[in-house]
Scaffold this motif. Structure first.
Motif, short mmCIF file in Angstrom:
data_model
loop_
_atom_site.label_atom_id
_atom_site.label_comp_id
_atom_site.label_asym_id
_atom_site.label_seq_id
_atom_site.Cartn_x
_atom_site.Cartn_y
_atom_site.Cartn_z
N ARG A 1 -0.65 3.79 15.71
CA ARG A 1 -1.57 2.67 15.63
C ARG A 1 -2.20 2.61 14.25
N LEU A 2 -2.33 1.40 13.77
CA LEU A 2 -3.20 1.05 12.66
C LEU A 2 -4.20 0.08 13.27
N PRO A 3 -5.28 -0.26 12.59
CA PRO A 3 -6.22 -1.20 13.21
C PRO A 3 -5.53 -2.50 13.63
N GLY A 4 -5.51 -2.74 14.95
CA GLY A 4 -4.91 -3.95 15.50
C GLY A 4 -3.40 -4.00 15.47
N VAL A 5 -2.74 -2.89 15.15
CA VAL A 5 -1.27 -2.86 15.00
C VAL A 5 -0.69 -1.73 15.83
N LEU A 6 0.39 -2.04 16.57
CA LEU A 6 1.17 -1.03 17.27
C LEU A 6 2.52 -0.95 16.58
N TYR A 7 2.97 0.26 16.28
CA TYR A 7 4.23 0.42 15.56
C TYR A 7 5.00 1.64 16.03
N LEU A 8 6.30 1.66 15.71
CA LEU A 8 7.11 2.84 15.92
C LEU A 8 7.00 3.71 14.67
N VAL A 9 6.88 5.01 14.87
CA VAL A 9 6.71 5.97 13.78
C VAL A 9 8.08 6.45 13.32
N PRO A 10 8.45 6.21 12.05
CA PRO A 10 9.72 6.72 11.54
C PRO A 10 9.56 8.16 11.05
N GLU A 11 10.48 9.02 11.46
CA GLU A 11 10.44 10.40 11.03
C GLU A 11 11.82 10.82 10.53
N PRO A 12 11.90 11.52 9.40
CA PRO A 12 10.80 11.81 8.49
C PRO A 12 10.44 10.56 7.69
N ASP A 13 9.20 10.49 7.23
CA ASP A 13 8.84 9.30 6.45
C ASP A 13 8.91 9.53 4.94
N THR A 14 9.18 10.77 4.53
CA THR A 14 9.24 11.08 3.09
C THR A 14 10.28 10.25 2.35
N PRO A 15 11.51 10.08 2.86
CA PRO A 15 12.47 9.26 2.11
C PRO A 15 12.00 7.81 1.94
N LEU A 16 11.30 7.27 2.93
CA LEU A 16 10.78 5.92 2.83
C LEU A 16 9.68 5.85 1.77
N ARG A 17 8.81 6.84 1.76
CA ARG A 17 7.74 6.87 0.76
C ARG A 17 8.34 6.96 -0.65
N ARG A 18 9.39 7.75 -0.79
CA ARG A 18 10.01 7.89 -2.12
C ARG A 18 10.60 6.57 -2.59
N LEU A 19 11.21 5.81 -1.68
CA LEU A 19 11.74 4.49 -2.06
C LEU A 19 10.60 3.59 -2.54
N THR A 20 9.51 3.55 -1.77
CA THR A 20 8.37 2.72 -2.15
C THR A 20 7.81 3.16 -3.50
N GLU A 21 7.63 4.45 -3.68
CA GLU A 21 7.07 4.97 -4.93
C GLU A 21 7.96 4.63 -6.12
N ALA A 22 9.28 4.75 -5.95
CA ALA A 22 10.20 4.47 -7.05
C ALA A 22 10.12 3.01 -7.48
N ILE A 23 10.09 2.11 -6.53
CA ILE A 23 10.05 0.69 -6.87
C ILE A 23 8.68 0.31 -7.44
N ALA A 24 7.62 0.80 -6.83
CA ALA A 24 6.27 0.49 -7.32
C ALA A 24 6.06 1.06 -8.72
N ALA A 25 6.66 2.21 -9.03
CA ALA A 25 6.52 2.78 -10.37
C ALA A 25 7.25 1.92 -11.40
N HIS A 26 8.38 1.35 -11.00
CA HIS A 26 9.15 0.50 -11.92
C HIS A 26 8.47 -0.85 -12.13
N TRP A 27 7.82 -1.37 -11.09
CA TRP A 27 7.15 -2.66 -11.15
C TRP A 27 5.68 -2.47 -10.74
N PRO A 28 4.85 -1.89 -11.63
CA PRO A 28 3.45 -1.63 -11.25
C PRO A 28 2.67 -2.90 -10.95
#
Length: 197
Positions: free
Chosen positions: A85-112
């Motif tokens: 849960r997030l406030p007002g949100v129900l979601y499925l939890v992906p495990e492990p989430d580290t590879p997803l975080r790395r994808l986000t971090e890589a793209i956000a670092a390239h396009w700040p």
């Protein structure tokens, strides 16, 4: 693309997502009722980066940079065994989430200039949104129903670029992740003294 109202779905807006087709049979009916992104054409997914660059900026050089950035990350498996849960949100939890975080971090670092969720959150929590903006009792009912379809697994081998055309989200491009680097069995010795292929 949870935590965003349909007002964020304007023509030219883009998103990078990981599709999770294995979740569709479990979450489709709930997402169609309670997730605005589903009604706007977005399949079951985990967001990598939203919003990304405006479509007018996504040219061949951006495609090439995305292909390079994402191709350097190996494919991986996700396991969805519980809800979160997030406030007002129900979601499925992906495990492990580290590879997803790395994808986000890589793209956000390239396009700040394109921080995740416009920089509204200090922590990025990878998730597959099922419902948002509902009363607690409704979220509890959905969560109980989802339990029968879990766990599920999904192989992640690409990231999709979605573009909103003013009415619906459409896939514009798909970027392959690199091959995974799982250990392989050693090659068998060749009777002639070399290594067999």
């Amino acid at each position: 693309m949870a935590d965003d109202s349909t007002s964020g779905f304007r023509a030219g807006r883009t998103a990078l997502v990981v599709r999770v087709p294995e979740a569709e049979p479990v979450v489709r009916r709930w997402r169609e009722r309670f997730d605005p992104s589903a009604r706007a054409g977005v399949p079951a997914h985990v967001t990598v980066l939203f919003p990304f660059l405006d479509e007018s900026r996504v040219d061949a050089s951006v495609h090439a940079a995305l292909a390079d950035a994402l191709g350097g990350h190996p494919s991986f498996d996700l396991w969805f065994g519980k809800c979160g849960r997030l406030p007002g949100v129900l979601y499925l939890v992906p495990e492990p989430d580290t590879p997803l975080r790395r994808l986000t971090e890589a793209i956000a670092a390239h396009w700040p200039e394109a921080p995740p969720y416009g920089g509204r959150f200090t922590e990025i929590i990878p998730h597959l949104t099922v419902a948002q903006g509902q009363r607690e009792a409704v979220l509890e009912e959905i969560e109980a129903d989802l339990a029968d379809g879990l766990p599920l697994t999904s192989r992640v081998s690409s990231v999709e670029l979605l573009v909103h055309d003013g009415a619906r989200w459409r896939e514009r491009a798909s970027f392959a992740l690199g091959t995974d680097h799982r250990p392989t069995a050693p090659a068998a010795p060749d009777p002639l003294g070399g290594i067999a292929p």
